[in-house]
Design a protein around this motif. Structure first.
Motif, PDB file in Angstrom:
ATOM      1  N   VAL A   1       0.847  -1.187   0.000  1.00  0.00           N
ATOM      2  CA  VAL A   1       0.000   0.000   0.000  1.00  0.00           C
ATOM      3  C   VAL A   1       0.884   1.239   0.000  1.00  0.00           C
ATOM      4  CG1 VAL A   1      -1.983  -1.097   1.117  1.00  0.00           C
ATOM      5  CG2 VAL A   1      -0.204  -0.043   2.515  1.00  0.00           C
ATOM      6  N   ALA A   2       0.319   2.335  -0.480  1.00  0.00           N
ATOM      7  CA  ALA A   2       1.073   3.578  -0.589  1.00  0.00           C
ATOM      8  C   ALA A   2       1.608   4.034   0.765  1.00  0.00           C
ATOM      9  CB  ALA A   2       0.206   4.661  -1.212  1.00  0.00           C
ATOM     10  N   HIS A   3       0.878   3.753   1.827  1.00  0.00           N
ATOM     11  CA  HIS A   3       1.331   4.189   3.143  1.00  0.00           C
ATOM     12  C   HIS A   3       2.672   3.541   3.515  1.00  0.00           C
ATOM     13  CE1 HIS A   3       0.977   6.027   7.047  1.00  0.00           C
ATOM     14  NE2 HIS A   3       1.355   4.880   7.568  1.00  0.00           N
ATOM     15  N   GLN A   4       2.900   2.317   3.054  1.00  0.00           N
ATOM     16  CA  GLN A   4       4.187   1.671   3.324  1.00  0.00           C
ATOM     17  C   GLN A   4       5.320   2.458   2.672  1.00  0.00           C
ATOM     18  OE1 GLN A   4       2.817  -2.093   1.724  1.00  0.00           O
ATOM     19  NE2 GLN A   4       3.404  -3.115   3.626  1.00  0.00           N
ATOM     20  N   ALA A   5       5.101   2.945   1.463  1.00  0.00           N
ATOM     21  CA  ALA A   5       6.119   3.732   0.778  1.00  0.00           C
ATOM     22  C   ALA A   5       6.345   5.050   1.509  1.00  0.00           C
ATOM     23  CB  ALA A   5       5.703   3.987  -0.674  1.00  0.00           C
ATOM     24  N   ARG A   6       5.281   5.642   1.992  1.00  0.00           N
ATOM     25  CA  ARG A   6       5.363   6.894   2.737  1.00  0.00           C
ATOM     26  C   ARG A   6       6.169   6.691   4.018  1.00  0.00           C
ATOM     27  NH1 ARG A   6       1.733  11.396   3.074  1.00  0.00           N
ATOM     28  NH2 ARG A   6       1.614  12.217   5.190  1.00  0.00           N
ATOM     29  N   HIS A   7       5.876   5.611   4.716  1.00  0.00           N
ATOM     30  CA  HIS A   7       6.574   5.284   5.959  1.00  0.00           C
ATOM     31  C   HIS A   7       8.062   5.038   5.676  1.00  0.00           C
ATOM     32  CE1 HIS A   7       6.913   3.715  10.052  1.00  0.00           C
ATOM     33  NE2 HIS A   7       7.673   2.769   9.537  1.00  0.00           N
ATOM     34  N   THR A   8       8.357   4.271   4.634  1.00  0.00           N
ATOM     35  CA  THR A   8       9.740   3.989   4.265  1.00  0.00           C
ATOM     36  C   THR A   8      10.479   5.278   3.919  1.00  0.00           C
ATOM     37  OG1 THR A   8       9.150   1.795   3.468  1.00  0.00           O
ATOM     38  CG2 THR A   8      11.216   2.726   2.645  1.00  0.00           C
ATOM     39  N   LEU A   9       9.831   6.161   3.168  1.00  0.00           N
ATOM     40  CA  LEU A   9      10.446   7.436   2.825  1.00  0.00           C
ATOM     41  C   LEU A   9      10.777   8.229   4.085  1.00  0.00           C
ATOM     42  CD1 LEU A   9      11.316   9.706   0.900  1.00  0.00           C
ATOM     43  CD2 LEU A   9       8.919  10.436   0.863  1.00  0.00           C
ATOM     44  N   ALA A  10       9.840   8.318   5.011  1.00  0.00           N
ATOM     45  CA  ALA A  10      10.072   9.083   6.243  1.00  0.00           C
ATOM     46  C   ALA A  10      11.249   8.519   7.033  1.00  0.00           C
ATOM     47  CB  ALA A  10       8.811   9.089   7.103  1.00  0.00           C
ATOM     48  N   ILE A  11      11.307   7.208   7.174  1.00  0.00           N
ATOM     49  CA  ILE A  11      12.392   6.582   7.926  1.00  0.00           C
ATOM     50  C   ILE A  11      13.731   6.819   7.227  1.00  0.00           C
ATOM     51  CG2 ILE A  11      13.344   4.369   8.690  1.00  0.00           C
ATOM     52  CD1 ILE A  11      10.949   5.345  10.353  1.00  0.00           C
ATOM     53  N   ARG A  12      13.764   6.675   5.913  1.00  0.00           N
ATOM     54  CA  ARG A  12      15.022   6.888   5.180  1.00  0.00           C
ATOM     55  C   ARG A  12      15.463   8.345   5.230  1.00  0.00           C
ATOM     56  NH1 ARG A  12      14.942   2.743   0.071  1.00  0.00           N
ATOM     57  NH2 ARG A  12      14.934   0.877   1.369  1.00  0.00           N
ATOM     58  N   LEU A  13      14.507   9.265   5.180  1.00  0.00           N
ATOM     59  CA  LEU A  13      14.865  10.676   5.320  1.00  0.00           C
ATOM     60  C   LEU A  13      15.501  10.940   6.677  1.00  0.00           C
ATOM     61  CD1 LEU A  13      11.738  12.407   3.739  1.00  0.00           C
ATOM     62  CD2 LEU A  13      14.075  12.443   2.848  1.00  0.00           C
ATOM     63  N   LEU A  14      14.920  10.364   7.723  1.00  0.00           N
ATOM     64  CA  LEU A  14      15.485  10.522   9.066  1.00  0.00           C
ATOM     65  C   LEU A  14      16.905   9.967   9.137  1.00  0.00           C
ATOM     66  CD1 LEU A  14      12.504   9.643  11.399  1.00  0.00           C
ATOM     67  CD2 LEU A  14      13.833  11.757  11.445  1.00  0.00           C
ATOM     68  N   ARG A  15      17.096   8.796   8.580  1.00  0.00           N
ATOM     69  CA  ARG A  15      18.419   8.165   8.615  1.00  0.00           C
ATOM     70  C   ARG A  15      19.475   8.967   7.864  1.00  0.00           C
ATOM     71  NH1 ARG A  15      16.373   2.007   7.679  1.00  0.00           N
ATOM     72  NH2 ARG A  15      15.656   1.676   9.803  1.00  0.00           N
ATOM     73  N   HIS A  16      19.024   9.783   6.928  1.00  0.00           N
ATOM     74  CA  HIS A  16      19.965  10.589   6.150  1.00  0.00           C
ATOM     75  C   HIS A  16      20.004  12.043   6.612  1.00  0.00           C
ATOM     76  CE1 HIS A  16      19.736   7.065   3.537  1.00  0.00           C
ATOM     77  NE2 HIS A  16      20.975   7.411   3.223  1.00  0.00           N
ATOM     78  N   GLY A  17      19.490  12.301   7.823  1.00  0.00           N
ATOM     79  CA  GLY A  17      19.665  13.612   8.429  1.00  0.00           C
ATOM     80  C   GLY A  17      18.525  14.596   8.311  1.00  0.00           C
ATOM     81  N   ALA A  18      17.402  14.210   7.747  1.00  0.00           N
ATOM     82  CA  ALA A  18      16.269  15.138   7.665  1.00  0.00           C
ATOM     83  C   ALA A  18      15.714  15.390   9.065  1.00  0.00           C
ATOM     84  CB  ALA A  18      15.174  14.567   6.766  1.00  0.00           C
ATOM     85  N   THR A  19      15.196  16.572   9.273  1.00  0.00           N
ATOM     86  CA  THR A  19      14.582  16.913  10.558  1.00  0.00           C
ATOM     87  C   THR A  19      13.093  16.569  10.519  1.00  0.00           C
ATOM     88  OG1 THR A  19      13.971  19.145   9.866  1.00  0.00           O
ATOM     89  CG2 THR A  19      16.181  18.850  10.825  1.00  0.00           C
ATOM     90  N   GLN A  20      12.473  16.591  11.690  1.00  0.00           N
ATOM     91  CA  GLN A  20      11.026  16.355  11.754  1.00  0.00           C
ATOM     92  C   GLN A  20      10.282  17.395  10.927  1.00  0.00           C
ATOM     93  OE1 GLN A  20       9.391  16.085  15.666  1.00  0.00           O
ATOM     94  NE2 GLN A  20      10.778  14.466  16.276  1.00  0.00           N
ATOM     95  N   THR A  21      10.765  18.618  10.930  1.00  0.00           N
ATOM     96  CA  THR A  21      10.126  19.680  10.153  1.00  0.00           C
ATOM     97  C   THR A  21      10.178  19.364   8.667  1.00  0.00           C
ATOM     98  OG1 THR A  21      10.704  21.298  11.833  1.00  0.00           O
ATOM     99  CG2 THR A  21      10.149  22.153   9.656  1.00  0.00           C
ATOM    100  N   HIS A  22      11.340  18.868   8.174  1.00  0.00           N
ATOM    101  CA  HIS A  22      11.450  18.485   6.763  1.00  0.00           C
ATOM    102  C   HIS A  22      10.463  17.378   6.430  1.00  0.00           C
ATOM    103  CE1 HIS A  22      15.669  20.188   6.955  1.00  0.00           C
ATOM    104  NE2 HIS A  22      15.123  20.830   5.949  1.00  0.00           N
ATOM    105  N   ILE A  23      10.418  16.378   7.278  1.00  0.00           N
ATOM    106  CA  ILE A  23       9.544  15.237   7.014  1.00  0.00           C
ATOM    107  C   ILE A  23       8.089  15.675   7.013  1.00  0.00           C
ATOM    108  CG2 ILE A  23       8.731  13.040   7.962  1.00  0.00           C
ATOM    109  CD1 ILE A  23      11.698  12.608   8.796  1.00  0.00           C
ATOM    110  N   ARG A  24       7.712  16.464   7.984  1.00  0.00           N
ATOM    111  CA  ARG A  24       6.330  16.967   8.056  1.00  0.00           C
ATOM    112  C   ARG A  24       5.983  17.720   6.782  1.00  0.00           C
ATOM    113  NH1 ARG A  24       3.825  21.680   9.829  1.00  0.00           N
ATOM    114  NH2 ARG A  24       5.825  22.570  10.374  1.00  0.00           N
ATOM    115  N   ARG A  25       6.907  18.530   6.314  1.00  0.00           N
ATOM    116  CA  ARG A  25       6.654  19.328   5.115  1.00  0.00           C
ATOM    117  C   ARG A  25       6.627  18.466   3.857  1.00  0.00           C
ATOM    118  NH1 ARG A  25      10.268  24.093   3.104  1.00  0.00           N
ATOM    119  NH2 ARG A  25       8.905  24.828   1.468  1.00  0.00           N
TER     120      ARG A  25
END
Length: 126
Positions: free
Chosen positions: A71-95
């Motif tokens: 489901v698309a939500h799995q891709a969304r979740h994976t993207l958020a986790i990978r962004l975090l692992r590569h230094g994105a902030t919560q603000t970046h992810i939220r946006r």
């Protein structure tokens, strides 16, 4: 983050093309959608609809022939986790994910470090 930066540049270029070559001001940039729709959206603030994305996502998955159910939500979740692992902030992810509050971004932070955030009124299993 390289691909997101490319996408951000594409959105900024698209905005400038629609506004006689003028890039958005910092105030305007804060409200631009990362993936803006072209339909009735002269200011670039309206993102692609979930239905539009979901339809394309299902077709893309069918073409990949991965088997299983995704489901698309799995891709969304994976993207958020990978962004975090590569230094994105919560603000970046939220946006990037179009979330209205930091609460959901906090959920991804907990998942990334292996914790499960507690939910008020919900019993935890022991």
């Amino acid at each position: 983050m390289h691909r997101l930066e490319e996408r951000r540049q594409k959105t900024l270029t698209h905005y400038a093309d629609r506004h006689a070559g003028h890039p958005p001001t910092p105030a305007e940039r804060a409200h631009l959608a990362l993936f803006p729709t072209d339909i009735l959206n002269p200011d670039g603030r309206r993102p692609l609809s979930y239905t539009w994305f979901h339809t394309g996502f299902r077709i893309w998955l069918a073409d990949l022939d991965l088997g299983g159910h995704y489901v698309a939500h799995q891709a969304r979740h994976t993207l958020a986790i990978r962004l975090l692992r590569h230094g994105a902030t919560q603000t970046h992810i939220r946006r990037y994910l179009g979330q209205g509050s930091d609460r959901m971004a906090e959920h991804y932070v907990h998942c990334q470090v292996g914790e499960r955030p507690s939910r008020p009124g919900r019993r935890r299993r022991i």
